[in-house]
Structure formats: C-alpha cells, structure tokens
Design an enzyme around this catalytic site. Sequence first.
Site, mmCIF file in Angstrom:
data_model
loop_
_atom_site.group_PDB
_atom_site.id
_atom_site.type_symbol
_atom_site.label_atom_id
_atom_site.label_comp_id
_atom_site.label_asym_id
_atom_site.label_seq_id
_atom_site.Cartn_x
_atom_site.Cartn_y
_atom_site.Cartn_z
ATOM 1 N N LYS A 259 -16.489 -6.354 -11.315
ATOM 2 C CA LYS A 259 -16.233 -5.158 -10.507
ATOM 3 C C LYS A 259 -17.239 -4.922 -9.379
ATOM 4 O O LYS A 259 -18.414 -5.164 -9.509
ATOM 5 C CB LYS A 259 -16.213 -3.910 -11.395
ATOM 6 C CG LYS A 259 -15.026 -3.812 -12.323
ATOM 7 C CD LYS A 259 -13.695 -3.709 -11.598
ATOM 8 C CE LYS A 259 -13.454 -2.323 -11.048
ATOM 9 N NZ LYS A 259 -13.234 -1.324 -12.098
ATOM 10 N N GLU B 77 -15.905 7.492 -3.203
ATOM 11 C CA GLU B 77 -15.319 8.264 -4.312
ATOM 12 C C GLU B 77 -16.100 9.549 -4.552
ATOM 13 O O GLU B 77 -15.524 10.616 -4.751
ATOM 14 C CB GLU B 77 -15.309 7.425 -5.590
ATOM 15 C CG GLU B 77 -14.274 6.320 -5.571
ATOM 16 C CD GLU B 77 -14.410 5.419 -6.787
ATOM 17 O OE1 GLU B 77 -13.581 5.518 -7.683
ATOM 18 O OE2 GLU B 77 -15.376 4.624 -6.837
ATOM 19 N N HIS C 4 3.610 7.623 5.657
ATOM 20 C CA HIS C 4 3.991 7.669 4.224
ATOM 21 C C HIS C 4 3.344 6.524 3.448
ATOM 22 O O HIS C 4 3.895 6.062 2.453
ATOM 23 C CB HIS C 4 5.509 7.603 4.020
ATOM 24 C CG HIS C 4 6.284 8.532 4.892
ATOM 25 N ND1 HIS C 4 6.668 9.788 4.495
ATOM 26 C CD2 HIS C 4 6.732 8.389 6.173
ATOM 27 C CE1 HIS C 4 7.334 10.380 5.478
ATOM 28 N NE2 HIS C 4 7.378 9.555 6.518
ATOM 29 N N SER D 206 -19.781 -2.435 -12.627
ATOM 30 C CA SER D 206 -19.312 -1.757 -13.831
ATOM 31 C C SER D 206 -20.220 -2.168 -14.980
ATOM 32 O O SER D 206 -20.721 -3.291 -15.024
ATOM 33 C CB SER D 206 -17.872 -2.189 -14.108
ATOM 34 O OG SER D 206 -17.608 -2.129 -15.493
#
Length: 469
Positions: free
Chosen positions: A287, A294, A160, A281
């Site tokens: 970043k 992704e 979980h 970024s």
Amino acid sequence: MKQKLWAGRSEQSTDKLLDIFNASFRFDFRLWPFDIEASKAHAIMLCECQIINEQNLKEILEGLNSIETEILKDEKAWFMARQDEEDIHMAIERRLTELIGDSARKLHTARSRNDQVATDLRLWLRRENIENQKLLINLRQTFLELAERDCAQIMPGYTHLQRAQPISVGHHWLAHYERFSRDFARFTEIYKRLNCNPLGAGALAGTTYKINRLSTTKALNFAETCRNSLDAVSDRDFVAEHQFASGLLMVHLSQLSEELILWASEEFKFIELDNRFATGSSMMPQKKNPDIPELIRGKAGRVLGNLQAILIVLKGLPIAYNKDLQEDKEGLFDTCETVQICLKIMNSFLQSLKLNHDTLTKAALQGFMNATDAADYLVKKGVSFREAYYAVGKAVQYCLAQNKILNNLTIEEWQSFHEMFTADVQESIQIFNCLENRESLGGTSPTRVREEIGKAWEQLKKEIANLTD
Ligand code: ARG
C-alpha cells in the site's frame, strides 16, 4: 482560585466547578500579545486625555513590557504558573498589579472586558487573515506553475465522473486556481469589516470619561472605529464571516483532495504519489496511501462544523455581551490552525506529484470524447445540431457493437451515418485537434490556457504587492 479582580459584590467565593466551567484561560492565552498591545494603546489614550497621569502611564507601559519579556522568555511556564486564571485579560491585569501596584489598578478605567476581548480577538484575527492570504498566494502560485508545466498534456474531462471531452491538465489546474483566487478575495473583503476598533465601547453603553477613541484606533492601526457601543461589544459577524470564508476554502481543498485521491488509485493512475508525502499500511505491504488529501477532506468537516457552531451560538443572543460569546473562540482558533496547516501541506503535496503522462493520454483517446467534435463537424457544414447529434449517436452505437473507436471508422462507414461526412472528418476528430479547437474565451485549448496563465500571473503579482503586512 485566587481572589477575583471582580470580587466585591459578594463575600462568598465562587464554586470550584463554576470557576472551571467559566474559565477561558486555557484557550484564550494565545491572545496575550494583542491584549498587551491594546492595553498599551488604551493607557496612552487615558494619559493623553488626562484620565491617568504620566507616572501612571510610565509604570503601566514598563509593567506591560516586563510581562511581554516574561512570556516571551518561557511561554509555557508563564501559562502553567497561572492555570487557575479566569482568562488572559485577568491574568495580565493581575500580573501587572503584582509588578507595579497601584497604577495597574487604573488601567481598566473607561474599559470593560467586553470591549477588551472584542478588540483582542479582532487584532488576533487580523494577523491570521493575513497569514491565510499569504498561504493562498503560495498555493495559487503553485497552481500557475503546474498549469504552465502541464498545459499541453491532454486528459479526459469528466461530467458525472463519466468521460466527457478532452481537456488540458493545465486547464484543470487553472480551474482550481480560480476557486482559490475567490477564496483569497473573500479574505481580503472580510478583512475590511474586521479592521474596525471596538475599544472604548465600554461594557455596552460607552463611558462617562472624556476618552478619545480615535487615538486607540490609530495606535492599533485599525482603519475604522466601531460606531455603536452596543454593537461593538456584541458583533461577532467578523468571526462568522471568517468561519464561512474558511469553510468554503476547505470545501475547495476537499474537492481537490477527492480528485487527487481518485487520480492516485490504481483505477485512474493519473498521478504518482511521492514517497515523502504518502503513507504505508501496517498490514498490507504493497500500500501507498494518500493520507494527506484524505485528512484534508476529513478536516473540512470539522471546519464546517465550526461555522455551524458560531452561527448557532449567535442566533439566540439579545444585544449586547452575553457569556455565550466566549464560545466564539475555540472553534475560531481550531479553524485557523486547521486551514493553515491544510494550505501548507496541500501546497507541498501538489508540488511533489508526478503525472503519468502515458495513462492520461491513453485515457483521453478512449471513451468517445471526440463525439461532440464529430457532431460539431456536421453543424459547421450546415446540418442542425440535433440532426448531427443523432448521426454521431448512431456512429457511437455502431463502434460499441464493433469494438471500434470513432478515429478508425472508414469514410464509407462515416457516410452511412450522414452523407455530409467527408474524408476531413478524421482530421477534425483527432483528439489533439479537439483540444486545440476549444479556444473560446475560458476554453481548454492550450493556446488559451497559456494566455490565461499570463493574465493570472499579472493579477497575482499585483495582489502580492498589495498584501497588507
Ligand atoms: N473571557 C471572556 C470572553 O472570552 C471575556 C469577556 C468577559 N466579559 C464578561 N462580562 N464576563 O468572552
């Protein structure tokens, strides 16, 4: 649009819009090497069966060889010069007619585009299937190397997404190894059904010529010959199976990606991305983004869409060939390209990752991940599991209230939860012991993991040796 090779029934030329709508040349051009290969095998068979003569065969083979040379010389130019062709089969036949004249007109004897396209697509997919197998072997090899390297590194195991029990990072890599091993096995399984020759089925019913289908089966290196002409031209199970195997593989890559994205976040910080495989970024200078996993996670959606699409295309079709079947290709081509680039880049990405050993170890020490072990300690002394579970639950509750962890409870405190706790409990809930003690078959103990890695290497080496080329 040029005169159709199938013109004859009608004096009228077809509507421009139909020509555009109907054409598949734009995407089926890539089948050209297999169209040529299958045409050669077909022509040789026709000659063997005395349906065409030696001179015809000689000219056809020479013509097909010239086309091959032309395309290899400049693939793009060949394609651009023929953009208004209907499909690759027509384009090659037309070019052959330009080059050798009358003999070319005999090539399509005892053949239809229906068995031709089914053959070309199977030949093409056979190559892609093997490529997938090779890339999966590479990825699995990487997992075994990572598992060897990280076998003794402890980390929290989650259920979980909540900290549950300590595991070895190597064990975690091996879990992914297992999934990709099943994917590999699936591609080898579906290869068997793919490797069947539809050529000679004709349009749908076979042919009146005395052909020898076994000859093309042998020449094209097919293991079997499709047994029913109606099925041979309309069966696209091999496409659907490939889409499923690819879809599930992408699900596995996507789950792995999701984990790596989490692990790279500041919140987890379990891994450090290599600058070669991370992006920045355009606005936020700090970043370091995990674009690779992704994108893989995103592309899994496309591949699963392609699986849906082929199943839905097929579901309404009466037997045998229907033009709907032309829709089998774009999704299949897209899936193969997508899967292969994802497998390649995931492999490099994994190899480039660095583990944050301190963070992993610290995380494993927190979160009461030895609570099960404390209960097991009592059970081994004869207490029932439920009673032990309750006692440790109380200890956890106490620790939370006192801002302590189980490891620094005194023996008096332990005994206040159950009288069977004695001083050796400290040792048995030591987190590294918790890891080492899980040595049941398939368990996370580093000793077990090392054994499994050894077995996995043996298996992998056999599979590499058996790879069809
Ligand atoms: N381009 C077609 C396809 O991809 C080839 C088969 C055409 N057959 C036909 N009967 N029109 O399916």
